[in-house]
Design a protein around this motif. Structure first.
Motif, PDB file in Angstrom:
ATOM      1  N   ASP A   1      43.977  54.314 -17.813  1.00  0.00           N
ATOM      2  CA  ASP A   1      43.057  54.153 -16.687  1.00  0.00           C
ATOM      3  C   ASP A   1      41.803  53.380 -17.108  1.00  0.00           C
ATOM      4  OD1 ASP A   1      41.168  55.850 -17.891  1.00  0.00           O
ATOM      5  OD2 ASP A   1      41.976  57.624 -16.919  1.00  0.00           O
ATOM      6  N   PRO A   2      41.019  52.902 -16.126  1.00  0.00           N
ATOM      7  CA  PRO A   2      39.822  52.105 -16.430  1.00  0.00           C
ATOM      8  C   PRO A   2      38.819  52.818 -17.325  1.00  0.00           C
ATOM      9  CG  PRO A   2      40.391  51.919 -14.113  1.00  0.00           C
ATOM     10  CD  PRO A   2      41.261  53.006 -14.677  1.00  0.00           C
ATOM     11  N   ASN A   3      38.703  54.142 -17.191  1.00  0.00           N
ATOM     12  CA  ASN A   3      37.747  54.883 -18.016  1.00  0.00           C
ATOM     13  C   ASN A   3      38.064  54.749 -19.501  1.00  0.00           C
ATOM     14  OD1 ASN A   3      36.290  55.828 -15.798  1.00  0.00           O
ATOM     15  ND2 ASN A   3      37.546  57.658 -15.593  1.00  0.00           N
ATOM     16  N   LYS A   4      39.347  54.878 -19.824  1.00  0.00           N
ATOM     17  CA  LYS A   4      39.759  54.788 -21.224  1.00  0.00           C
ATOM     18  C   LYS A   4      39.558  53.369 -21.759  1.00  0.00           C
ATOM     19  CE  LYS A   4      41.529  56.268 -25.060  1.00  0.00           C
ATOM     20  NZ  LYS A   4      40.750  57.212 -25.909  1.00  0.00           N
ATOM     21  N   ILE A   5      39.868  52.381 -20.945  1.00  0.00           N
ATOM     22  CA  ILE A   5      39.659  50.991 -21.355  1.00  0.00           C
ATOM     23  C   ILE A   5      38.173  50.734 -21.580  1.00  0.00           C
ATOM     24  CG2 ILE A   5      39.894  48.581 -20.654  1.00  0.00           C
ATOM     25  CD1 ILE A   5      42.345  49.430 -19.019  1.00  0.00           C
ATOM     26  N   THR A   6      37.344  51.229 -20.674  1.00  0.00           N
ATOM     27  CA  THR A   6      35.893  51.066 -20.806  1.00  0.00           C
ATOM     28  C   THR A   6      35.396  51.698 -22.096  1.00  0.00           C
ATOM     29  OG1 THR A   6      35.630  51.128 -18.396  1.00  0.00           O
ATOM     30  CG2 THR A   6      33.656  51.515 -19.722  1.00  0.00           C
ATOM     31  N   GLU A   7      35.835  52.930 -22.373  1.00  0.00           N
ATOM     32  CA  GLU A   7      35.401  53.641 -23.576  1.00  0.00           C
ATOM     33  C   GLU A   7      35.813  52.902 -24.845  1.00  0.00           C
ATOM     34  OE1 GLU A   7      37.069  57.498 -23.267  1.00  0.00           O
ATOM     35  OE2 GLU A   7      35.821  58.101 -21.558  1.00  0.00           O
ATOM     36  N   THR A   8      37.030  52.387 -24.852  1.00  0.00           N
ATOM     37  CA  THR A   8      37.529  51.676 -26.030  1.00  0.00           C
ATOM     38  C   THR A   8      36.736  50.403 -26.283  1.00  0.00           C
ATOM     39  OG1 THR A   8      39.775  52.540 -25.680  1.00  0.00           O
ATOM     40  CG2 THR A   8      39.552  50.574 -27.070  1.00  0.00           C
ATOM     41  N   LEU A   9      36.539  49.607 -25.229  1.00  0.00           N
ATOM     42  CA  LEU A   9      35.809  48.359 -25.392  1.00  0.00           C
ATOM     43  C   LEU A   9      34.344  48.608 -25.734  1.00  0.00           C
ATOM     44  CD1 LEU A   9      37.316  46.256 -22.452  1.00  0.00           C
ATOM     45  CD2 LEU A   9      37.827  46.065 -24.898  1.00  0.00           C
ATOM     46  N   GLN A  10      33.745  49.615 -25.115  1.00  0.00           N
ATOM     47  CA  GLN A  10      32.351  49.937 -25.416  1.00  0.00           C
ATOM     48  C   GLN A  10      32.189  50.306 -26.878  1.00  0.00           C
ATOM     49  OE1 GLN A  10      30.142  52.373 -22.630  1.00  0.00           O
ATOM     50  NE2 GLN A  10      29.085  53.438 -24.281  1.00  0.00           N
ATOM     51  N   SER A  11      33.108  51.116 -27.397  1.00  0.00           N
ATOM     52  CA  SER A  11      33.055  51.508 -28.803  1.00  0.00           C
ATOM     53  C   SER A  11      33.176  50.287 -29.711  1.00  0.00           C
ATOM     54  CB  SER A  11      34.167  52.506 -29.109  1.00  0.00           C
ATOM     55  OG  SER A  11      34.192  52.834 -30.489  1.00  0.00           O
ATOM     56  N   GLU A  12      34.065  49.374 -29.369  1.00  0.00           N
ATOM     57  CA  GLU A  12      34.274  48.177 -30.188  1.00  0.00           C
ATOM     58  C   GLU A  12      33.073  47.235 -30.133  1.00  0.00           C
ATOM     59  OE1 GLU A  12      37.956  46.489 -28.885  1.00  0.00           O
ATOM     60  OE2 GLU A  12      39.166  48.058 -29.821  1.00  0.00           O
ATOM     61  N   ILE A  13      32.400  47.195 -28.996  1.00  0.00           N
ATOM     62  CA  ILE A  13      31.191  46.376 -28.881  1.00  0.00           C
ATOM     63  C   ILE A  13      30.066  46.979 -29.705  1.00  0.00           C
ATOM     64  CG2 ILE A  13      29.374  45.627 -27.298  1.00  0.00           C
ATOM     65  CD1 ILE A  13      31.577  45.365 -25.140  1.00  0.00           C
ATOM     66  N   GLU A  14      29.884  48.277 -29.595  1.00  0.00           N
ATOM     67  CA  GLU A  14      28.762  48.930 -30.259  1.00  0.00           C
ATOM     68  C   GLU A  14      28.935  48.991 -31.768  1.00  0.00           C
ATOM     69  OE1 GLU A  14      28.277  52.649 -28.255  1.00  0.00           O
ATOM     70  OE2 GLU A  14      27.194  51.742 -26.584  1.00  0.00           O
ATOM     71  N   ASN A  15      30.183  49.062 -32.258  1.00  0.00           N
ATOM     72  CA  ASN A  15      30.363  49.108 -33.709  1.00  0.00           C
ATOM     73  C   ASN A  15      30.543  47.723 -34.323  1.00  0.00           C
ATOM     74  OD1 ASN A  15      33.108  48.326 -33.494  1.00  0.00           O
ATOM     75  ND2 ASN A  15      33.812  50.447 -33.403  1.00  0.00           N
ATOM     76  N   GLY A  16      30.481  46.674 -33.477  1.00  0.00           N
ATOM     77  CA  GLY A  16      30.525  45.315 -33.985  1.00  0.00           C
ATOM     78  C   GLY A  16      31.907  44.716 -34.108  1.00  0.00           C
ATOM     79  N   THR A  17      32.963  45.475 -33.765  1.00  0.00           N
ATOM     80  CA  THR A  17      34.310  44.923 -33.811  1.00  0.00           C
ATOM     81  C   THR A  17      34.429  43.726 -32.878  1.00  0.00           C
ATOM     82  OG1 THR A  17      35.234  47.101 -34.342  1.00  0.00           O
ATOM     83  CG2 THR A  17      36.764  45.450 -33.475  1.00  0.00           C
ATOM     84  N   LEU A  18      33.816  43.853 -31.694  1.00  0.00           N
ATOM     85  CA  LEU A  18      33.694  42.733 -30.772  1.00  0.00           C
ATOM     86  C   LEU A  18      32.284  42.180 -30.926  1.00  0.00           C
ATOM     87  CD1 LEU A  18      35.485  44.162 -27.596  1.00  0.00           C
ATOM     88  CD2 LEU A  18      36.320  42.367 -29.120  1.00  0.00           C
ATOM     89  N   ALA A  19      32.163  41.052 -31.578  1.00  0.00           N
ATOM     90  CA  ALA A  19      30.854  40.501 -31.931  1.00  0.00           C
ATOM     91  C   ALA A  19      30.171  39.863 -30.728  1.00  0.00           C
ATOM     92  CB  ALA A  19      31.029  39.454 -33.032  1.00  0.00           C
ATOM     93  N   PRO A  20      28.832  39.744 -30.778  1.00  0.00           N
ATOM     94  CA  PRO A  20      28.107  39.047 -29.714  1.00  0.00           C
ATOM     95  C   PRO A  20      28.682  37.661 -29.477  1.00  0.00           C
ATOM     96  CG  PRO A  20      26.569  40.147 -31.168  1.00  0.00           C
ATOM     97  CD  PRO A  20      27.912  40.284 -31.807  1.00  0.00           C
ATOM     98  N   GLY A  21      28.848  37.314 -28.206  1.00  0.00           N
ATOM     99  CA  GLY A  21      29.387  36.013 -27.842  1.00  0.00           C
ATOM    100  C   GLY A  21      30.885  35.992 -27.635  1.00  0.00           C
TER     101      GLY A  21
END
Length: 210
Positions: A2-22
């Motif tokens: 569901d969207p909640n789980k996708i949001t949580e996963t992506l948010q975690s990856e953004i905040e820990n730097g896995t998904l870098a700025p840009g």
């Protein structure tokens, strides 16, 4: 998924730097990755955009929000200059009504949980102190620069030491403004923004405003 789980996963990856700025996030690739249709991915991206973790580019693509270390230094230097100027011009004209409004905003900010609302409260707090400077263009520039680095709000949950320090720094600034001590107020805002610079340089993926 569901969207909640996708949001949580992506948010975690953004905040820990896995998904870098840009980093550009594409719906079709994310849908394939999570094994879902584009609809839940779209909903998740909309939530991340609303929370300030993504930014919409001119071509309407969505990219991870954040600044490089050098950009963070430059931003903080400009903010110190502009916000110090605003304080110098504003303090002689601040009223008790202005200060009471700023106190209420800071109290609300201390208790708020939603990062997007915290951002708006923080901008409103500083704008309340700077508004009597009478320079609309200066105020607009300050607001825009504050929105360029916003992700630290996700790392300041209610009850955390980071949130407490954030709140107390605002209270220190309010007390000095109430005394009309311009030089001390400028010293505090320089320190306040300087902490931002150090945080961003040490953790450029965080985008930490103060």
């Amino acid at each position: 998924m569901d969207p909640n789980k996708i949001t949580e996963t992506l948010q975690s990856e953004i905040e820990n730097g896995t998904l870098a700025p840009g980093t550009i996030l594409k719906q079709e690739r994310l849908a394939e990755r999570f094994g879902v249709s584009r609809q839940p991915v779209r909903q998740a991206l909309e939530r991340l955009l609303a929370n300030g973790l993504l930014t919409k580019r001119s071509d309407r693509s969505l990219a991870v929000n954040g600044l490089s270390a050098n950009e963070a230094r430059e931003l903080s230097q400009i903010r110190i200059s502009l916000e110090s100027t605003a304080l110098i011009l504003s303090i002689p004209h601040l009223t008790q009504r202005d200060l009471r409004k700023a106190i209420r905003l800071n109290d609300d900010l201390f208790e708020e949980e939603a990062p997007a609302i915290i951002e708006e409260l923080d901008i409103a707090f500083h704008r309340t102190l700077y508004a009597p400077c009478g320079n609309g263009r200066l105020l607009q520039m300050i607001d825009e620069l504050r929105r360029e680095a916003r992700r630290s709000y996700h790392r300041q949950p209610p009850g955390s030491q980071a949130r407490k320090a954030f709140y107390e720094e605002h209270n220190d600034l309010l007390a000095i403004c109430n005394l009309g001590d311009v030089s001390k107020a400028v010293e505090i805002i320089e320190k306040h923004i300087g902490i931002t610079s150090r945080q961003l340089v040490e953790h450029p993926e965080n985008g930490a405003p103060q």
